[in-house]
Design a protein around this motif. Structure first.
Motif, mmCIF file in Angstrom:
data_model
loop_
_atom_site.group_PDB
_atom_site.id
_atom_site.type_symbol
_atom_site.label_atom_id
_atom_site.label_comp_id
_atom_site.label_asym_id
_atom_site.label_seq_id
_atom_site.Cartn_x
_atom_site.Cartn_y
_atom_site.Cartn_z
ATOM 1 N N LEU A 85 0.831 -1.205 0.000
ATOM 2 C CA LEU A 85 0.000 0.000 0.000
ATOM 3 C C LEU A 85 0.867 1.256 0.000
ATOM 4 C CD1 LEU A 85 -2.821 1.260 0.156
ATOM 5 C CD2 LEU A 85 -2.686 1.074 2.658
ATOM 6 N N VAL A 86 1.964 1.237 0.750
ATOM 7 C CA VAL A 86 2.886 2.370 0.779
ATOM 8 C C VAL A 86 3.467 2.613 -0.612
ATOM 9 C CG1 VAL A 86 5.122 3.174 1.649
ATOM 10 C CG2 VAL A 86 3.453 2.199 3.225
ATOM 11 N N ILE A 87 3.848 1.538 -1.289
ATOM 12 C CA ILE A 87 4.371 1.673 -2.648
ATOM 13 C C ILE A 87 3.318 2.286 -3.567
ATOM 14 C CG2 ILE A 87 5.193 0.405 -4.663
ATOM 15 C CD1 ILE A 87 6.424 -1.636 -2.761
ATOM 16 N N PHE A 88 2.080 1.817 -3.418
ATOM 17 C CA PHE A 88 0.992 2.306 -4.270
ATOM 18 C C PHE A 88 0.713 3.790 -4.025
ATOM 19 C CE2 PHE A 88 -3.587 3.088 -4.896
ATOM 20 C CZ PHE A 88 -3.696 2.788 -6.247
ATOM 21 N N LEU A 89 0.708 4.191 -2.750
ATOM 22 C CA LEU A 89 0.354 5.568 -2.406
ATOM 23 C C LEU A 89 1.525 6.537 -2.542
ATOM 24 C CD1 LEU A 89 -1.872 4.994 0.766
ATOM 25 C CD2 LEU A 89 -2.637 5.569 -1.543
ATOM 26 N N TYR A 90 2.732 6.067 -2.180
ATOM 27 C CA TYR A 90 3.860 6.983 -2.069
ATOM 28 C C TYR A 90 5.069 6.563 -2.900
ATOM 29 C CZ TYR A 90 1.083 8.514 1.917
ATOM 30 O OH TYR A 90 0.066 8.973 2.712
ATOM 31 N N GLY A 91 4.863 5.674 -3.834
ATOM 32 C CA GLY A 91 5.976 5.232 -4.664
ATOM 33 C C GLY A 91 6.638 6.367 -5.427
ATOM 34 N N SER A 92 5.858 7.381 -5.783
ATOM 35 C CA SER A 92 6.418 8.509 -6.538
ATOM 36 C C SER A 92 7.358 9.367 -5.701
ATOM 37 C CB SER A 92 5.288 9.390 -7.085
ATOM 38 O OG SER A 92 4.498 9.910 -6.024
ATOM 39 N N LEU A 93 7.386 9.136 -4.382
ATOM 40 C CA LEU A 93 8.297 9.898 -3.534
ATOM 41 C C LEU A 93 9.755 9.678 -3.914
ATOM 42 C CD1 LEU A 93 6.807 9.424 0.075
ATOM 43 C CD2 LEU A 93 6.729 11.477 -1.334
ATOM 44 N N VAL A 94 10.026 8.543 -4.544
ATOM 45 C CA VAL A 94 11.415 8.208 -4.863
ATOM 46 C C VAL A 94 12.067 9.293 -5.721
ATOM 47 C CG1 VAL A 94 10.867 6.891 -6.956
ATOM 48 C CG2 VAL A 94 12.941 6.355 -5.653
ATOM 49 N N TRP A 95 11.263 9.984 -6.553
ATOM 50 C CA TRP A 95 11.845 11.020 -7.415
ATOM 51 C C TRP A 95 12.321 12.216 -6.603
ATOM 52 C CZ3 TRP A 95 12.757 8.226 -11.257
ATOM 53 C CH2 TRP A 95 11.818 7.333 -11.751
ATOM 54 N N GLY A 96 11.851 12.346 -5.372
ATOM 55 C CA GLY A 96 12.242 13.476 -4.548
ATOM 56 C C GLY A 96 13.649 13.404 -3.999
ATOM 57 N N ILE A 97 14.336 12.280 -4.217
ATOM 58 C CA ILE A 97 15.729 12.174 -3.758
ATOM 59 C C ILE A 97 16.716 12.474 -4.888
ATOM 60 C CG2 ILE A 97 15.075 10.466 -2.021
ATOM 61 C CD1 ILE A 97 16.340 8.308 -3.714
ATOM 62 N N PHE A 98 16.175 12.806 -6.074
ATOM 63 C CA PHE A 98 17.026 13.140 -7.221
ATOM 64 C C PHE A 98 16.820 14.606 -7.578
ATOM 65 C CE2 PHE A 98 15.977 8.590 -7.759
ATOM 66 C CZ PHE A 98 17.256 8.065 -7.685
ATOM 67 N N PRO A 99 17.809 15.471 -7.296
ATOM 68 C CA PRO A 99 17.615 16.902 -7.545
ATOM 69 C C PRO A 99 17.383 17.243 -9.004
ATOM 70 C CG PRO A 99 19.919 16.412 -7.055
ATOM 71 C CD PRO A 99 19.143 15.163 -6.755
ATOM 72 N N GLY A 100 17.867 16.409 -9.915
ATOM 73 C CA GLY A 100 17.719 16.702 -11.337
ATOM 74 C C GLY A 100 16.283 16.678 -11.821
ATOM 75 N N PHE A 101 15.384 16.006 -11.069
ATOM 76 C CA PHE A 101 13.990 15.939 -11.496
ATOM 77 C C PHE A 101 13.222 17.218 -11.152
ATOM 78 C CE2 PHE A 101 14.977 11.423 -11.640
ATOM 79 C CZ PHE A 101 14.285 11.035 -12.780
#
Length: 226
Positions: free
Chosen positions: A159-175
């Motif tokens: 459920l965490v992956i489904f709801l917050y999986g997009s958070l991973v992009w927040g650790i890459f400043p280039g995005f």
């Protein structure tokens, strides 16, 4: 037959009541923490001040107190709202699964992620907001679900992956080149959450046990000659 049915319904209702009470009590401290965030922002808005100067400034004595204050400060209401719901949701899950140990885990996540951010983040930057805690809690639940062999925690990790999986992009400043986001806070929060999840892997819900795992083997094993 009727008596048995009534007993079964009463037992089910009792179990559901216990589950409801556990869920409500698990939400208490995360809710109070979230309300504190809103109270601080409300004071800022009411008297028209900006407390960002009390944020975390890496590797400076002036910014060292920010280790304790930066999660409570937010740029604006949108920033605060984006952190509030995940803090409440993921924090409630932490208390639901880990009970009395949850407070210790949350404090460790709060302090260690702040200290590591003060040590390793870019000099000259100011970090505010509870998003590092959000990333840390999400990472904690994700790894716990994968390593604990508990069906309920695994389902929550999915459920965490489904709801917050997009958070991973927040650790890459280039995005987000045109946004001032604390990607170091996101990254360090995530790493801290993973490390704490592994460190506390032996507490919390026990691995699932299945009846067939305790039954004797159905196969006849040939005894070796004496």
């Amino acid at each position: 037959m009727g008596k048995s049915t009534r007993c079964g319904q009463a037992e089910f209702m009792k179990e559901s009541d216990i589950e409801r009470i556990k869920m409500i009590s698990s939400a208490l401290w995360p809710l109070l923490f979230m309300l504190l965030l809103w109270l601080i922002k409300g004071v800022e808005e009411f008297i028209q001040i900006n407390l960002s100067e009390f944020g975390l400034m890496p590797r400076t004595l002036r910014g060292l107190p920010g280790v304790f204050t930066y999660p409570f400060l937010h740029k604006d209401l949108s920033h605060l709202f984006s952190n509030s719901v995940p803090i409440l949701f993921l924090g409630t899950a932490l208390y639901y699964y880990y009970g009395r140990s949850a407070t210790r885990i949350f404090i460790e996540l709060f302090l260690f992620s702040g200290i590591l951010l003060w040590v390793f983040a870019r000099p000259g930057s100011i970090h505010i907001g509870a998003s590092g805690l959000v990333y840390g809690l999400a990472a904690f639940h994700l790894l716990s679900g994968l390593v604990k062999k508990n069906t309920s925690q695994l389902a929550f990790a999915i459920l965490v992956i489904f709801l917050y999986g997009s958070l991973v992009w927040g650790i890459f400043p280039g995005f987000f080149p045109h946004k001032r986001i604390s990607w170091e806070g996101h990254l360090i929060g995530s790493v801290t959450g993973l490390l704490l999840s592994y460190y506390h892997r032996h507490i919390g819900p026990a691995p699932d046990r299945y009846e067939w795992s305790d039954e004797p083997d159905d196969y006849d094993h040939e005894q070796p000659p004496a």
